[in-house]
Structure formats: C-alpha cells, structure tokens
Motif scaffolding. Structure first.
Motif, PDB file in Angstrom:
ATOM      1  N   ALA A 115       0.887  -1.073   0.064  1.00  0.00           N
ATOM      2  CA  ALA A 115       0.009  -0.044  -0.102  1.00  0.00           C
ATOM      3  C   ALA A 115       0.826   1.268   0.092  1.00  0.00           C
ATOM      4  CB  ALA A 115      -1.001  -0.059   1.222  1.00  0.00           C
ATOM      5  N   LEU A 116       2.129   1.216   0.586  1.00  0.00           N
ATOM      6  CA  LEU A 116       2.818   2.556   0.538  1.00  0.00           C
ATOM      7  C   LEU A 116       3.020   3.128  -0.520  1.00  0.00           C
ATOM      8  CD1 LEU A 116       4.139   3.808   3.220  1.00  0.00           C
ATOM      9  CD2 LEU A 116       6.449   2.592   2.595  1.00  0.00           C
ATOM     10  N   PRO A 117       3.468   2.497  -1.784  1.00  0.00           N
ATOM     11  CA  PRO A 117       3.674   3.286  -2.701  1.00  0.00           C
ATOM     12  C   PRO A 117       2.482   4.038  -3.235  1.00  0.00           C
ATOM     13  CG  PRO A 117       4.553   1.205  -3.349  1.00  0.00           C
ATOM     14  CD  PRO A 117       3.921   1.110  -1.875  1.00  0.00           C
ATOM     15  N   LEU A 118       1.160   3.253  -3.246  1.00  0.00           N
ATOM     16  CA  LEU A 118       0.007   4.131  -3.541  1.00  0.00           C
ATOM     17  C   LEU A 118      -0.188   5.335  -2.442  1.00  0.00           C
ATOM     18  CD1 LEU A 118      -2.099   1.035  -4.116  1.00  0.00           C
ATOM     19  CD2 LEU A 118      -0.934   2.426  -5.809  1.00  0.00           C
ATOM     20  N   LEU A 119       0.010   5.272  -1.248  1.00  0.00           N
ATOM     21  CA  LEU A 119      -0.031   6.193  -0.347  1.00  0.00           C
ATOM     22  C   LEU A 119       0.821   7.451  -0.614  1.00  0.00           C
ATOM     23  CD1 LEU A 119      -0.477   4.047   3.019  1.00  0.00           C
ATOM     24  CD2 LEU A 119      -2.254   5.159   1.831  1.00  0.00           C
ATOM     25  N   HIS A 120       1.948   7.132  -1.131  1.00  0.00           N
ATOM     26  CA  HIS A 120       2.925   8.240  -1.286  1.00  0.00           C
ATOM     27  C   HIS A 120       2.266   9.317  -2.579  1.00  0.00           C
ATOM     28  CE1 HIS A 120       6.496   5.838  -0.036  1.00  0.00           C
ATOM     29  NE2 HIS A 120       6.237   6.317   1.059  1.00  0.00           N
ATOM     30  N   ALA A 121       1.554   8.707  -3.310  1.00  0.00           N
ATOM     31  CA  ALA A 121       0.767   9.467  -4.257  1.00  0.00           C
ATOM     32  C   ALA A 121      -0.046  10.591  -3.530  1.00  0.00           C
ATOM     33  CB  ALA A 121      -0.005   8.631  -5.183  1.00  0.00           C
ATOM     34  N   ILE A 122      -0.481  10.437  -2.238  1.00  0.00           N
ATOM     35  CA  ILE A 122      -1.161  11.352  -1.418  1.00  0.00           C
ATOM     36  C   ILE A 122       0.105  12.226  -0.706  1.00  0.00           C
ATOM     37  CG2 ILE A 122      -2.681  11.749   0.338  1.00  0.00           C
ATOM     38  CD1 ILE A 122      -4.134   9.201  -0.598  1.00  0.00           C
ATOM     39  N   ASP A 123       0.799  11.695   0.118  1.00  0.00           N
ATOM     40  CA  ASP A 123       1.824  12.197   0.913  1.00  0.00           C
ATOM     41  C   ASP A 123       3.347  11.635   0.578  1.00  0.00           C
ATOM     42  OD1 ASP A 123       3.355  13.391   2.792  1.00  0.00           O
ATOM     43  OD2 ASP A 123       2.190  12.740   4.422  1.00  0.00           O
ATOM     44  N   ALA A 131       2.818   5.231   8.579  1.00  0.00           N
ATOM     45  CA  ALA A 131       1.810   4.465   7.942  1.00  0.00           C
ATOM     46  C   ALA A 131       1.356   3.582   8.854  1.00  0.00           C
ATOM     47  CB  ALA A 131       2.251   3.693   6.632  1.00  0.00           C
ATOM     48  N   ALA A 132       2.325   2.733   9.497  1.00  0.00           N
ATOM     49  CA  ALA A 132       2.006   1.760  10.591  1.00  0.00           C
ATOM     50  C   ALA A 132       1.062   2.219  11.771  1.00  0.00           C
ATOM     51  CB  ALA A 132       3.375   0.966  10.982  1.00  0.00           C
ATOM     52  N   GLU A 133       1.616   3.478  12.332  1.00  0.00           N
ATOM     53  CA  GLU A 133       0.708   4.119  13.282  1.00  0.00           C
ATOM     54  C   GLU A 133      -0.711   4.465  12.753  1.00  0.00           C
ATOM     55  OE1 GLU A 133       2.903   7.588  14.327  1.00  0.00           O
ATOM     56  OE2 GLU A 133       4.823   6.145  15.135  1.00  0.00           O
ATOM     57  N   LEU A 134      -0.813   5.165  11.630  1.00  0.00           N
ATOM     58  CA  LEU A 134      -2.062   5.298  11.142  1.00  0.00           C
ATOM     59  C   LEU A 134      -3.147   4.059  11.112  1.00  0.00           C
ATOM     60  CD1 LEU A 134      -1.268   7.927   8.416  1.00  0.00           C
ATOM     61  CD2 LEU A 134      -2.131   8.536  10.814  1.00  0.00           C
ATOM     62  N   LEU A 135      -2.335   2.962  10.582  1.00  0.00           N
ATOM     63  CA  LEU A 135      -2.979   1.693  10.507  1.00  0.00           C
ATOM     64  C   LEU A 135      -3.769   1.106  11.755  1.00  0.00           C
ATOM     65  CD1 LEU A 135      -4.065  -0.374   8.524  1.00  0.00           C
ATOM     66  CD2 LEU A 135      -1.915  -1.487   8.558  1.00  0.00           C
ATOM     67  N   ALA A 136      -2.809   1.371  12.815  1.00  0.00           N
ATOM     68  CA  ALA A 136      -2.896   0.947  14.473  1.00  0.00           C
ATOM     69  C   ALA A 136      -4.292   1.716  14.670  1.00  0.00           C
ATOM     70  CB  ALA A 136      -1.926   1.019  15.003  1.00  0.00           C
ATOM     71  N   ARG A 137      -4.558   2.765  14.193  1.00  0.00           N
ATOM     72  CA  ARG A 137      -5.729   3.585  14.634  1.00  0.00           C
ATOM     73  C   ARG A 137      -6.825   3.106  14.165  1.00  0.00           C
ATOM     74  NH1 ARG A 137      -4.127   9.649  14.325  1.00  0.00           N
ATOM     75  NH2 ARG A 137      -6.200   9.871  14.810  1.00  0.00           N
ATOM     76  N   LEU A 138      -7.102   2.300  12.911  1.00  0.00           N
ATOM     77  CA  LEU A 138      -8.064   2.045  12.236  1.00  0.00           C
ATOM     78  C   LEU A 138      -8.619   0.687  12.584  1.00  0.00           C
ATOM     79  CD1 LEU A 138      -6.694   2.844   8.361  1.00  0.00           C
ATOM     80  CD2 LEU A 138      -8.206   4.376   9.835  1.00  0.00           C
ATOM     81  N   ILE A 210       0.649   6.904 -11.246  1.00  0.00           N
ATOM     82  CA  ILE A 210       2.026   6.688 -11.465  1.00  0.00           C
ATOM     83  C   ILE A 210       3.087   7.926 -12.213  1.00  0.00           C
ATOM     84  CG2 ILE A 210       3.436   5.221 -13.305  1.00  0.00           C
ATOM     85  CD1 ILE A 210       1.153   3.276 -13.107  1.00  0.00           C
ATOM     86  N   SER A 211       2.066   8.948 -12.641  1.00  0.00           N
ATOM     87  CA  SER A 211       2.552   9.869 -12.967  1.00  0.00           C
ATOM     88  C   SER A 211       3.277  10.911 -11.947  1.00  0.00           C
ATOM     89  CB  SER A 211       1.642  10.796 -13.734  1.00  0.00           C
ATOM     90  OG  SER A 211       2.145  12.364 -14.180  1.00  0.00           O
ATOM     91  N   ARG A 212       2.457  10.867 -10.814  1.00  0.00           N
ATOM     92  CA  ARG A 212       3.180  11.684  -9.651  1.00  0.00           C
ATOM     93  C   ARG A 212       4.459  10.891  -9.124  1.00  0.00           C
ATOM     94  NH1 ARG A 212      -2.502  12.445  -8.675  1.00  0.00           N
ATOM     95  NH2 ARG A 212      -2.901  10.663  -7.407  1.00  0.00           N
ATOM     96  N   ILE A 213       4.363   9.635  -8.874  1.00  0.00           N
ATOM     97  CA  ILE A 213       5.410   9.029  -8.385  1.00  0.00           C
ATOM     98  C   ILE A 213       6.551   9.033  -9.492  1.00  0.00           C
ATOM     99  CG2 ILE A 213       6.250   6.543  -7.887  1.00  0.00           C
ATOM    100  CD1 ILE A 213       3.620   5.922  -6.786  1.00  0.00           C
ATOM    101  N   LEU A 214       6.606   8.801 -10.470  1.00  0.00           N
ATOM    102  CA  LEU A 214       7.680   8.888 -11.478  1.00  0.00           C
ATOM    103  C   LEU A 214       8.127  10.281 -11.973  1.00  0.00           C
ATOM    104  CD1 LEU A 214       6.909   5.948 -13.900  1.00  0.00           C
ATOM    105  CD2 LEU A 214       8.378   5.982 -11.656  1.00  0.00           C
ATOM    106  N   GLY A 215       7.581  11.208 -11.709  1.00  0.00           N
ATOM    107  CA  GLY A 215       7.544  12.592 -11.986  1.00  0.00           C
ATOM    108  C   GLY A 215       7.481  12.813 -13.294  1.00  0.00           C
ATOM    109  N   ILE A 216       6.549  12.071 -13.949  1.00  0.00           N
ATOM    110  CA  ILE A 216       6.583  12.389 -15.469  1.00  0.00           C
ATOM    111  C   ILE A 216       5.098  12.852 -15.916  1.00  0.00           C
ATOM    112  CG2 ILE A 216       6.540  11.032 -17.826  1.00  0.00           C
ATOM    113  CD1 ILE A 216       8.473   9.071 -16.649  1.00  0.00           C
ATOM    114  N   PRO A 217       4.972  13.814 -16.778  1.00  0.00           N
ATOM    115  CA  PRO A 217       3.590  14.657 -16.990  1.00  0.00           C
ATOM    116  C   PRO A 217       2.628  13.078 -17.552  1.00  0.00           C
ATOM    117  CG  PRO A 217       5.146  16.003 -17.852  1.00  0.00           C
ATOM    118  CD  PRO A 217       6.090  14.808 -17.348  1.00  0.00           C
ATOM    119  N   GLN A 218       1.189  13.447 -17.269  1.00  0.00           N
ATOM    120  CA  GLN A 218       0.598  12.062 -17.663  1.00  0.00           C
ATOM    121  C   GLN A 218       0.438  11.902 -19.126  1.00  0.00           C
ATOM    122  OE1 GLN A 218      -3.509  11.946 -15.780  1.00  0.00           O
ATOM    123  NE2 GLN A 218      -2.805  13.348 -14.326  1.00  0.00           N
TER     124      GLN A 218
END
Length: 278
Positions: A115-123, A131-138, A210-218
């Motif tokens: 899940a971490l690479p997908l979450l990096h698109a947000i933060d 992320a583990a701390e947040l998951l423990a709260r859910l 993927i665009s945000r992670i790789l830094g390449i325009p869509q």
C-alpha cells in the motif's frame, strides 16, 4: 441433429453444479451463501436464451469454459459487495490518507508494504513507521462468520475429481510459459517502463498515480505506456499466446502468474487485454 443451447445446459447440469461447487468452496462460500451463488450462476447461464453457453466455441473443454465463467461471476459478486464499502469514522478523521490506507489494507487485503507506494501519491513524505501508526488507529472489520457443516465439506471434497487436476495442470503449465515470456520481455525494458508495468498491473495504480510517483507528465506517460503495452502484446502473440488464451488463464483459479517482481496476478488488477479496451 444440432444440440440447442437449452439441451446443452440440461445435459450438463451435473457438470455445472460440480464447477459451481468447486469455485464456491475455494472462494470460502458455504451454506446459504453457496446456495445463493449457485442460483445466481444458473440464472446467469440461462439469461438471454443461454447466451453465455452460445459463446462456447469448443476450443477448450466445456469444463474449462465453465470454470472461467463461474470464477468471473464470483469475482463480479465480490466486487459488487466491495462497492458497498464505506470508510470508518476514524479513517475519515484522518482525511484522504486515512481513507486510502483503510481501503487498501482493510478492504482490499493488501500488505502495508504494497500500500505504501500508493499512499505516497497522496503524501510523498509518508514513512512506513508513520503509515503503521495510522493503520493501528483504524478498526479491524470482522468478516461475517460462515457455518460449514461436515456434509458440505465432504461434498466439496467429492467434487475435486480428475477433471480439476487436469485443469490445474494445464493452467499451471501455461502460467509458467507465459510468465517466462513476460519476464524476458520486461527484462529488456528501460527501468521506468518496467516500473510503469509493475505499478499498473502489480499494484493496480492509475496513470495519474504513476505520473506523480515517477515525476513524468500524464500525457507523455500515457503514450509511452501504450507503446509498452503494444510491444508486450506483440511478444505474447509471437510466442503463440493469444488474447483468448490470456483471458482464460487470468480467469482460472489455478493460474500462477508470477512475472511482476514476484507478485501474483489475480483479481483486482487489470490484464493486458482489459487495459487495451479501457
């Protein structure tokens, strides 16, 4: 005399029920849930003047064809149930990141590392520890309990016959061959191209993510992605692995595709042919 669709259905009711029983048992369905699913499958097979059976061309055995169809119907049913998912109050309090984390881990069953690479698109600054701390709260969501009677277990075991072993052998053999062809093709791609394929098909990420992670325009990324897909399809066709074969393989519960960095292809991630039509 030519066999009608109805006659094909009625003559193979026992086979249909065996396939439904196998898929339901492997999918963890039992009791009333299994009976409801069996009814849904039979209705689907009879719909529109047995249209599903009309699509069987005899290129594979009827058992193989039915296995693919029933597995897809089970997948569709699960996706329909997941569509009713609602984030918890705690996830909503954590904002977009919390909702996405809960969806990926609690709903989709992904590991935190997946899940971490997908979450990096947000933060992009999110660490695994955070992320583990947040998951423990859910809160955990307990699946609905199923009561499996001994007679049902015995029946499922009785349905595991020689035709299942043959289906499993053929699917695994084709999986090994397809995975080998894909691994060789992916190894020849530049790093960013391999990452695109892995993110899209291994992690189910969108082109925007993927665009945000790789830094390449869509737009240029999408064009490059389409070019990579065309090349991969050509490679598969050159190895006599056509679209129908891939479609049947991905729909099979016996497939063991493992060419995406040791990840398994399966439900919830698109196939090359699904990507082509989307």
């Amino acid at each position: 005399m030519t066999t009608t669709r109805r006659e094909l259905f009625e003559a193979n009711l026992a086979l249909i029920d065996r396939v439904i029983g196998r898929i339901a048992a492997k999918g963890g369905l039992a009791g009333a849930d299994a009976e409801d699913f069996a009814s849904e499958v039979r209705i689907a097979l009879m719909a529109d003047d047995f249209a599903i059976l009309a699509q069987w061309e005899g290129r594979s055995s009827l058992a193989t064809y039915l296995t693919v169809i029933v597995q897809r119907l089970l997948t569709d049913a699960r996706r329909h149930r997941m569509g009713k998912w609602r984030p918890t109050a705690e996830a909503q309090r954590l904002g977009e990141l919390g909702v996405r984390l809960e969806t990926l881990v609690r709903r989709d069953g992904r590991s935190l590392d997946d899940a971490l690479p997908l979450l990096h698109a947000i933060d992009p600054s999110l660490t695994r520890a955070r992320a583990a701390e947040l998951l423990a709260r859910l809160p955990e969501r307990m699946p609905r309990a199923h009561t499996v009677a001994l007679a049902e277990t015995d029946l499922a075991d009785a349905h595991a016959s020689a035709d299942e072993a043959a289906l499993a052998f053929d699917a695994r053999k084709l999986s090994v061959r397809t995975s080998g062809v894909m691994r060789e093709a992916l190894a020849k791609l530049p790093t960013n191209d391999r990452l695109m394929v892995d993110f899209r098909f291994g992690s189910g990420m969108t082109i925007a993510e993927i665009s945000r992670i790789l830094g390449i325009p869509q737009r240029p990324l999408y064009r490059r992605f389409e070019a990579v897909l065309r090349e991969l399809r050509r490679t598969l066709h050159a190895a006599d692995i056509d679209a129908r074969t891939i479609e049947e393989l991905i729909g099979s519960p016996f497939q063991q595709l493992d060419f995406l960095d040791e990840r398994k292809s399966g439900d919830g991630v698109p196939s090359l042919e699904e990507e082509k039509s989307s």
